[in-house]
Design a protein around this motif. Structure first.
Motif, mmCIF file in Angstrom:
data_model
loop_
_atom_site.group_PDB
_atom_site.id
_atom_site.type_symbol
_atom_site.label_atom_id
_atom_site.label_comp_id
_atom_site.label_asym_id
_atom_site.label_seq_id
_atom_site.Cartn_x
_atom_site.Cartn_y
_atom_site.Cartn_z
ATOM 1 N N VAL A 272 48.642 30.660 35.424
ATOM 2 C CA VAL A 272 49.542 29.581 35.820
ATOM 3 C C VAL A 272 49.060 28.262 35.230
ATOM 4 O O VAL A 272 47.910 28.133 34.819
ATOM 5 N N GLN A 273 49.947 27.282 35.223
ATOM 6 C CA GLN A 273 49.614 25.955 34.726
ATOM 7 C C GLN A 273 50.268 24.910 35.605
ATOM 8 O O GLN A 273 51.187 25.187 36.375
ATOM 9 N N GLU A 274 49.748 23.685 35.478
ATOM 10 C CA GLU A 274 50.291 22.571 36.246
ATOM 11 C C GLU A 274 51.670 22.178 35.717
ATOM 12 O O GLU A 274 51.997 22.401 34.550
ATOM 13 N N ILE A 275 52.450 21.571 36.581
ATOM 14 C CA ILE A 275 53.772 21.072 36.210
ATOM 15 C C ILE A 275 53.736 19.553 36.232
ATOM 16 O O ILE A 275 53.461 18.955 37.276
ATOM 17 N N ASP A 276 53.959 18.938 35.071
ATOM 18 C CA ASP A 276 54.032 17.478 35.031
ATOM 19 C C ASP A 276 55.492 17.043 35.145
ATOM 20 O O ASP A 276 56.401 17.865 35.304
ATOM 21 N N ALA A 277 55.716 15.743 35.058
ATOM 22 C CA ALA A 277 57.074 15.223 35.248
ATOM 23 C C ALA A 277 58.040 15.750 34.192
ATOM 24 O O ALA A 277 59.204 16.053 34.489
ATOM 25 N N PRO A 288 57.474 17.300 40.507
ATOM 26 C CA PRO A 288 56.489 18.314 40.122
ATOM 27 C C PRO A 288 55.854 18.943 41.359
ATOM 28 O O PRO A 288 55.317 18.248 42.221
ATOM 29 N N GLU A 289 55.927 20.247 41.468
ATOM 30 C CA GLU A 289 55.297 20.974 42.570
ATOM 31 C C GLU A 289 55.172 22.431 42.179
ATOM 32 O O GLU A 289 55.836 22.920 41.266
ATOM 33 N N PHE A 468 53.510 26.624 28.918
ATOM 34 C CA PHE A 468 54.771 25.935 28.687
ATOM 35 C C PHE A 468 54.502 24.503 28.230
ATOM 36 O O PHE A 468 53.570 23.843 28.714
ATOM 37 N N LEU A 469 55.331 24.037 27.314
ATOM 38 C CA LEU A 469 55.302 22.657 26.848
ATOM 39 C C LEU A 469 56.682 22.052 27.076
ATOM 40 O O LEU A 469 57.696 22.748 27.017
#
Length: 479
Positions: A272-277, A288-289, A468-469
């Motif tokens: 998994v990865q973090e979700i930015d704006a 983002p959550e 994801f980018l």
């Protein structure tokens, strides 16, 4: 004149009273230190270090190690017989605390790592040999046992109720100075550190230095709320940022080590990865959550349940605030049982069920490599996304573990928006805006249909992992 004097006197009185009131609000740690210091111990270890382990892995053969020993003997004139093993002994110190009156001691795993001898020094001056019951690298916790009874113990609290700004106190042995007390506040909670995915660290500004590792962190009620573990430093000494293992995490590890000498954790087989704006916008999220699923392992428990691009919002009834919050939640989930997972998929919330498996103990990270004799790729196609891509041949797909004829290779980043999104040469692009990419022509078709100004999610594989980018579509994508 008299009025001014009275006004000045009143101001002085207010300042004095305010200062006294403020000083009364400051905590007094004397009683806490006096009560708990007897259960804090000093730990000394001896490690045997072999310089042969400095050799590259491919050279760690019996023949190479024997030659290395001989060279070291000659270079240092050690003189204990040609070809005899050559090792160094080193000493280290740390802290710990008494977990139970019958002699169980808690400390950090890195304090006793590779130790050939461990000694525990008690507050009454006794120094006793200790046996390592078990240790856990992922949480950096070790459990020791000494032959003693009727020992003083600490009261174990909970880290769940800690608040940022709350006073905390550490007792330990920095630089070997026994029973040193330092105080500060909780700076943050749930910190994720590199290579420490299973511990949501407590960040404090308590002065922690070498030798404090493994010592307890107390709240003002004298309860252990954490185990001091790491510092962030550019000098090697304290710089105002230290990290402690939450006692709620540590307690489960300690009990498993006490019961069976090892630790079992839940695992679902996803990265998994973090979700930015920007990514939140591309997935049509209000904010983002959650944890964004970047890769699903083919042999993992989630292989038939979760998909790339799913956003995990709740796991087994617990909210997932961000990507770093998910691993500890999964690690503590019941093994072999089905749990409900709430995900955001294509803009809609869904509940799916999966069975939690045990985290493999020695699972190597999957790597990606292009076969040496792979045929040359076809001529690149220049897309409107500011990059040149080419098709993947079947041999390359097999080497990279890519199924279903997916993906194109990024041969060059020549403009925007690929450069702003962080796309790199060599990336394998498999999705754009939630649609699977099978060829350069299909990528061009998908990109051409996207509206200018839209933020689209791009899934790429890089260095053995997927992520994801967020790519913002612009009118002029190339330079």
């Amino acid at each position: 004149m008299l009025m001014r004097v009275l006004q000045a006197a009143i101001c002085v009185w207010i300042l004095l009273v305010g200062g006294v009131a403020q000083s009364r609000d400051l905590p007094k740690f004397t009683g806490l230190v006096k009560k708990n210091s007897p259960a804090v111990v000093n730990i000394s270890t001896r490690q045997s270090f072999s310089p042969k382990k400095m050799l590259p892995e491919e050279l760690q053969t019996p023949e190479a190690e024997e030659l290395f020993d001989e060279l070291m003997q000659r270079f240092l004139d050690h003189g204990n017989g040609g070809g005899a093993p050559f090792n160094f002994d080193s000493n280290s110190r740390g802290s710990g605390f008494i977990y139970s009156a019958d002699g169980y001691i808690v400390t950090n795993q890195h304090v006793v790592d590779n130790a050939t001898e461990v000694k525990v020094k008690l507050s009454d001056g006794r120094e006793l040999p200790a046996r390592i019951v078990g240790s856990d690298t992922r949480s950096d916790i070790a459990l020791l046992k000494i032959e003693a009874d009727h020992l003083p113990v600490l009261k174990i609290g909970t880290s769940r109720n800690l608040e940022v700004g709350e006073w905390v106190l550490a007792i330990g042995s920095p630089f070997g100075f026994d029973h040193s007390a330092t105080a500060g506040i909780v700076s943050a909670k749930g910190r994720s550190l590199p290579d420490e995915n299973y511990v949501p660290f407590i960040q404090t500004d308590v002065a922690i230095n070498p030798g404090n590792s493994g010592g307890p962190l107390f709240n003002l009620d004298g309860e252990v709320v954490g185990i001091n573990s790491q510092i962030y430093s550019r000098s090697g000494g304290f710089m105002g940022v230290s990290f402690a293992i939450p006692i709620d995490v540590a307690r489960g590890v300690i009990e498993q080590l006490k019961r069976k000498g090892s630790v079992s954790r839940g695992w679902i087989g996803v990265y998994v990865q973090e979700i930015d704006a920007n990514l939140a916008e591309s997935f049509k999220m209000a904010k983002p959550e959650g944890a964004l699923v970047a890769q699903v392992l083919m042999d993992g428990p989630a292989a038939r349940v979760l998909r790339q691009g799913d956003v995990i919002l709740r796991f087994n009834g617990k909210p997932v605030e961000n990507a770093s919050a998910l691993p500890p939640i999964v690690a503590g989930a019941p093994l072999g049982q089905s749990v409900w997972v709430e995900v955001l998929r294509h803009g809609k919330r869904e509940n799916v069920s999966l069975t939690v498996a045990e985290l493999p103990t020695d699972r190597e990270a999957q790597t990606q490599a292009t076969p040496e004799n792979a045929p040359a790729p076809p001529a690149p196609v220049t897309g409107t996304l500011g990059m040149q891509v080419s098709a993947l041949d079947e041999a390359t797909r097999q080497a990279l573990g890519i199924e279903n004829n997916e993906g194109v290779r990024v041969d060059a980043v020549i403009g925007e928006p690929a450069r702003k999104a962080g796309v790199m040469e060599g990336d394998i692009m498999t999705q754009l805006d939630g649609r699977t990419i099978n060829s350069p022509e299909q990528l061009q078709k998908i990109a051409s249909a996207l509206e200018t100004g839209k933020t689209a999610a791009v899934l790429v594989q890089r260095g053995g992992s997927a992520r994801f980018l967020a790519m913002k579509i612009e009118a002029n994508a190339t330079e």
